[in-house]
Design a protein around this motif. Structure first.
Motif, PDB file in Angstrom:
ATOM      1  N   THR A 178     -44.660  83.481  63.486  1.00 34.73           N
ATOM      2  CA  THR A 178     -43.629  84.500  63.272  1.00 34.73           C
ATOM      3  C   THR A 178     -42.491  83.807  62.542  1.00 34.73           C
ATOM      4  OG1 THR A 178     -44.199  85.772  65.235  1.00 34.73           O
ATOM      5  CG2 THR A 178     -41.968  86.061  64.365  1.00 34.73           C
ATOM      6  N   SER A 197     -53.436  88.639  56.510  1.00 39.64           N
ATOM      7  CA  SER A 197     -53.040  89.860  57.204  1.00 39.64           C
ATOM      8  C   SER A 197     -51.732  89.591  57.941  1.00 39.64           C
ATOM      9  CB  SER A 197     -54.165  90.247  58.174  1.00 39.64           C
ATOM     10  OG  SER A 197     -53.741  91.264  59.031  1.00 39.64           O
ATOM     11  N   THR A 199     -47.608  91.538  59.294  1.00 39.60           N
ATOM     12  CA  THR A 199     -46.677  92.661  59.314  1.00 39.60           C
ATOM     13  C   THR A 199     -45.325  92.170  58.804  1.00 39.60           C
ATOM     14  OG1 THR A 199     -45.931  92.271  61.580  1.00 39.60           O
ATOM     15  CG2 THR A 199     -47.810  93.769  61.287  1.00 39.60           C
ATOM     16  N   GLY A 202     -42.408  94.675  61.246  1.00 44.28           N
ATOM     17  CA  GLY A 202     -43.220  95.537  62.108  1.00 44.28           C
ATOM     18  C   GLY A 202     -44.208  96.438  61.397  1.00 44.28           C
ATOM     19  N   GLU A 203     -44.190  96.440  60.044  1.00 45.98           N
ATOM     20  CA  GLU A 203     -45.101  97.328  59.308  1.00 45.98           C
ATOM     21  C   GLU A 203     -46.193  96.520  58.619  1.00 45.98           C
ATOM     22  OE1 GLU A 203     -43.357 100.810  57.240  1.00 45.98           O
ATOM     23  OE2 GLU A 203     -41.464  99.723  57.511  1.00 45.98           O
ATOM     24  N   ALA A 204     -47.429  97.026  58.706  1.00 48.46           N
ATOM     25  CA  ALA A 204     -48.580  96.286  58.172  1.00 48.46           C
ATOM     26  C   ALA A 204     -48.578  96.303  56.645  1.00 48.46           C
ATOM     27  CB  ALA A 204     -49.867  96.903  58.696  1.00 48.46           C
ATOM     28  N   LYS A 206     -51.317  95.157  53.548  1.00 44.57           N
ATOM     29  CA  LYS A 206     -52.689  94.721  53.289  1.00 44.57           C
ATOM     30  C   LYS A 206     -52.752  93.846  52.030  1.00 44.57           C
ATOM     31  CE  LYS A 206     -54.932  98.900  53.630  1.00 44.57           C
ATOM     32  NZ  LYS A 206     -54.328  99.990  54.412  1.00 44.57           N
TER      33      LYS A 206
END
Ligand code: MN
Length: 300
Positions: A178, A197, A199, A202-204, A206
């Motif tokens: 992190t 992969s 985030t 907090g949002e993924a 790709k």
């Protein structure tokens, strides 16, 4: 976070390698001064032909080449002959006009990287053409490594000259990390995920997507699920409208049409002060495509 998905575009030239273009697109013209994001590979050069871009012109922008693997040979009409290699940034200033060629080297088996453009602000867009090469010293911490090729991030500052405040960095992140990345709150940011992969706040995101973050935050939190390689781009909102067509940036249709005419005069064997040719180039200059039938409108 706004997610910009790539579209496949054949790169011009004799043989056509595909690139993934995430900028510009309908819903976004800029991230800071960044106005063009092409991402390619890992590309099996024996199968695709790699990069084969004969001499072609640019105006009103800087090109930023960043590789993850392979090598590209660069020649330009301002007299620069250089090799683009992984971890080394090559920044070409087109200013009022330049032409250049880009060929993957014969010993390149896998080509993998990005080509990015910075729009030049109106005050500087007719500046002299130029070229800079810089090898950033990597900075690292627990589970991360960064190479800052433009601007400042994580304690590393690039000396390469840009004409507006800009950030450009490669991040290599290990699974389980992190990372709180301190950023300039006046900047908007773009994260181009090559592989892995993670985030972002907090949002993924790709692989192959470009995530856009509005200004107004002083950290970006990246949580890594799988080992990741990405580019982090940023800058204050550009605040100008441009016409970008083929390899030209101008401010209106007629200006860009005039650049095209000057380049075509050169392609047809004429002399032209704006667009000399690189010396000793192995290939003929690339003709421009036809102009669109509709008037091109400035976008911002
Ligand atoms: Mn180019």
């Amino acid at each position: 976070m706004q997610i910009l998905s790539p579209r496949d575009v054949p790169l011009g030239g004799v043989r056509a390698m595909n690139v993934r273009r995430t900028l510009p697109q309908r819903q976004r013209t800029f991230i800071g001064a960044w106005c063009f994001v092409d991402h390619y590979g890992p590309d099996d050069v024996a199968a695709t032909g790699g990069m084969a871009m004969p001499p072609h012109p640019h105006t009103g922008l800087q090109t930023v080449s960043w590789l993850f693997s392979g090598a590209v040979e660069h020649r330009d009409s301002a007299g620069h002959h250089a090799f683009v290699r992984p971890g080394e940034v090559n920044l070409m200033t087109a200013g009022r006009g330049i032409s250049h060629s880009e060929y993957s080297t014969p010993d390149t088996a896998v080509l993998h990287g990005a080509q990015l453009w910075l729009a030049l602000p109106d005050t500087y867009r007719h500046t002299d053409p130029g070229f800079e090469h810089y090898v950033p010293e990597p900075v690292s911490g627990d589970g991360w490594q960064a190479r800052v090729f433009l601007g400042s991030l994580l304690g590393s500052t690039s000396p390469v000259r840009t004409f507006s405040p800009v950030l450009g960095a490669e991040l290599r992140l290990q699974a389980g990390t992190t990372l709180q990345v301190p950023v300039d709150a006046s900047y908007e940011h773009g994260l181009l995920l090559d592989s892995g992969s993670l985030t972002v706040d907090g949002e993924a995101l790709k692989a192959h997507e470009l995530g856009h973050l509005e200004p107004g935050r002083d950290t970006v939190e990246i949580v890594v699920a799988e080992d990741a390689l990405l580019l982090l781009l940023g800058g204050p909102p550009f605040g100008e409208r441009i016409v970008m067509w083929w390899n030209f940036i101008g401010r209106d249709h007629d200006e860009v049409a005039a650049y095209r005419a000057q380049w075509q005069h050169r392609v047809d064997g004429g002399d032209d002060d704006r667009f000399p040719l690189p010396t000793d180039d192995p290939m003929d200059p690339l003709p421009a495509p036809a102009l669109p039938h509709v008037q091109m409108l400035p976008r911002g």
